[in-house]
Design an enzyme around this catalytic site. Sequence first.
Site, PDB file in Angstrom:
ATOM      1  N   LYS A 142      -9.396   1.887  -1.768  1.00 30.19           N
ATOM      2  CA  LYS A 142      -9.614   1.354  -0.409  1.00 30.19           C
ATOM      3  C   LYS A 142     -10.972   1.760   0.158  1.00 30.19           C
ATOM      4  CE  LYS A 142      -7.041   1.149   4.000  1.00 30.19           C
ATOM      5  NZ  LYS A 142      -5.750   1.552   4.600  1.00 30.19           N
ATOM      6  N   ASN A 152       0.380  -1.089   5.317  1.00 27.70           N
ATOM      7  CA  ASN A 152       1.323  -0.345   6.168  1.00 27.70           C
ATOM      8  C   ASN A 152       0.720  -0.457   7.560  1.00 27.70           C
ATOM      9  OD1 ASN A 152       3.202   1.982   4.547  1.00 27.70           O
ATOM     10  ND2 ASN A 152       1.438   1.192   3.424  1.00 27.70           N
ATOM     11  N   CYS A 187      -4.724  -3.077   3.138  1.00 27.60           N
ATOM     12  CA  CYS A 187      -4.446  -2.994   4.566  1.00 27.60           C
ATOM     13  C   CYS A 187      -5.645  -3.270   5.467  1.00 27.60           C
ATOM     14  CB  CYS A 187      -3.812  -1.645   4.877  1.00 27.60           C
ATOM     15  SG  CYS A 187      -2.994  -1.655   6.478  1.00 27.60           S
ATOM     16  N   GLU A 189      -6.055   8.663   7.687  1.00 30.32           N
ATOM     17  CA  GLU A 189      -6.532   8.287   6.347  1.00 30.32           C
ATOM     18  C   GLU A 189      -7.887   8.889   6.009  1.00 30.32           C
ATOM     19  OE1 GLU A 189      -5.805   4.342   4.675  1.00 30.32           O
ATOM     20  OE2 GLU A 189      -4.739   3.900   6.507  1.00 30.32           O
ATOM     21  N   GLU A 226       0.869  -1.191   0.000  1.00 24.49           N
ATOM     22  CA  GLU A 226       0.000   0.000   0.000  1.00 24.49           C
ATOM     23  C   GLU A 226       0.905   1.240   0.000  1.00 24.49           C
ATOM     24  OE1 GLU A 226      -1.607   0.872   3.934  1.00 24.49           O
ATOM     25  OE2 GLU A 226      -3.519   1.473   3.077  1.00 24.49           O
ATOM     26  N   ASN A 275      -6.977   6.132  -1.669  1.00 21.01           N
ATOM     27  CA  ASN A 275      -5.886   5.208  -1.377  1.00 21.01           C
ATOM     28  C   ASN A 275      -6.109   4.039  -2.345  1.00 21.01           C
ATOM     29  OD1 ASN A 275      -4.025   3.450  -0.292  1.00 21.01           O
ATOM     30  ND2 ASN A 275      -4.583   3.886   1.838  1.00 21.01           N
TER      31      ASN A 275
HETATM   32  N1  ING Z   1      -3.339   0.683   8.634  1.00 20.38           N
HETATM   33  C1  ING Z   1      -3.763  -0.037   9.781  1.00 20.38           C
HETATM   34  C2  ING Z   1      -4.160  -1.469   9.533  1.00 20.38           C
HETATM   35  O1  ING Z   1      -5.332  -1.842   9.397  1.00 20.38           O
HETATM   36  C3  ING Z   1      -4.914  -0.266  11.936  1.00 20.38           C
HETATM   37  C4  ING Z   1      -4.564   0.611  10.806  1.00 20.38           C
HETATM   38  C5  ING Z   1      -3.954  -0.870  12.710  1.00 20.38           C
HETATM   39  C6  ING Z   1      -6.251  -0.513  12.204  1.00 20.38           C
HETATM   40  C7  ING Z   1      -4.328  -1.708  13.749  1.00 20.38           C
HETATM   41  C8  ING Z   1      -6.615  -1.361  13.251  1.00 20.38           C
HETATM   42  C9  ING Z   1      -5.649  -1.953  14.019  1.00 20.38           C
HETATM   43  O2  ING Z   1      -3.273  -2.271   9.558  1.00 20.38           O
HETATM   44  C10 ING Z   1      -3.815   0.869   7.387  1.00 20.38           C
HETATM   45  N2  ING Z   1      -2.955   1.493   6.539  1.00 20.38           N
HETATM   46  O3  ING Z   1      -4.945   0.550   7.021  1.00 20.38           O
END
Ligand code: ING
Length: 358
Positions: free
Chosen positions: A139, A233, A208, A159, A49, A121
């Site tokens: 996304k 990421n 992601c 985001e 991503e 995204n």
């Molecule tokens: N990042 C994260 C992901 O889903 C996140 C945000 C982290 C959400 C941990 C929930 C828990 O991995 C992206 N870029 O979507």
Amino acid sequence: MTSPRLITVAAAQLGAIQLNTLRTEVIDRMLNLLGQAKDLDVRLVVFPELALTTFFPRHIIQDPAEIAKYFEESSDENPNALLTNENTRVLFERAKSLGIDISFGYGERWSDKYGKQSHYNTMTYYSAKGGSILAKYRKVHLPGTKEPVRKPNVAEQLEKMFFENGDLGFQAFRVPHLVDGALKANDIDSTRPSTDGKGDPILGMLLCNDRRWPEAWRCYGLQGAELVLQGYNTRGYAPQNPGTPKAQEELAIFHHRLSCQAGSYQNACFSINCGKAGYEDGGLLIASSIIVAPSGKIIAESKTSDDELVVASIDLAECRFNKEGVFNFGKHRVVEHYGRLIEQVGVQEIPLLERDGQ
Ligand code: ING
């Protein structure tokens, strides 16, 4: 009897990219990984991503000129501008000359025919043999907050501030030239009862946070997807979350693997899950780029947090075992009991119990 549908694929994990890293430097690293892929006869390479830049939604950036630096332009008039953009054209040219399909995430700034701009995204799929972009995914599940939290010891996840929700849904697509002997539309005849699992491979893309949502995988599963490509990421540590840095990172990797393995198993598909890893602008991103089989098992995983090619030779015909068995949707789904899934968004707790004796 199913004949094999063999293909060698790779996740091209990228190590950290800092705010001030030049696009040209990142693209050189991506070209290097493509060169390695060529030596191993890889036919499809998936990058993370937002592969071309740092994960900029961790920063509060408000100056429009500054924001623009993190996006690639395209428009209603020139939807495939990515192919010819100064930044990105060399990637596609190299992919074409090496005969390797590529898929990668990027910030997309889209201008519609009235000149209105939207930011997404986005993930693209480029077919080397066809020399064209076959599919685009924007996304859907944007995590984080729309407004900065602006508190000490809180890592921002913005985001929802930088991007609009993806508007293309989860549209699967077929990719020609990847497997030998694929049936085409004009091969259909009455002597052949079903072409399921015999056409060109059916792919889908996720970005992601999407991988944490079974609904997203299921939308692809219902279209017969055999291979899901997913770029991420994922931070390994945020000061506002409970647990030591080490415990947080382990849990983040556990949830990542759990989501990708469950999605692949429950939809009887392979998945290539490719991360950006390491310390980016001071924030830790997990590595663990993985290729997962329809059994749910991890068949290849990155060993470092740097640029690393993770390769597997897969047989898409393996999807048939569960697509025709435990997850034969046509035979076993019971949709009259699934209404709640689309009628309701948030949780509606069932009523409270009466107090005893009343
Ligand atoms: N990042 C994260 C992901 O889903 C996140 C945000 C982290 C959400 C941990 C929930 C828990 O991995 C992206 N870029 O979507």
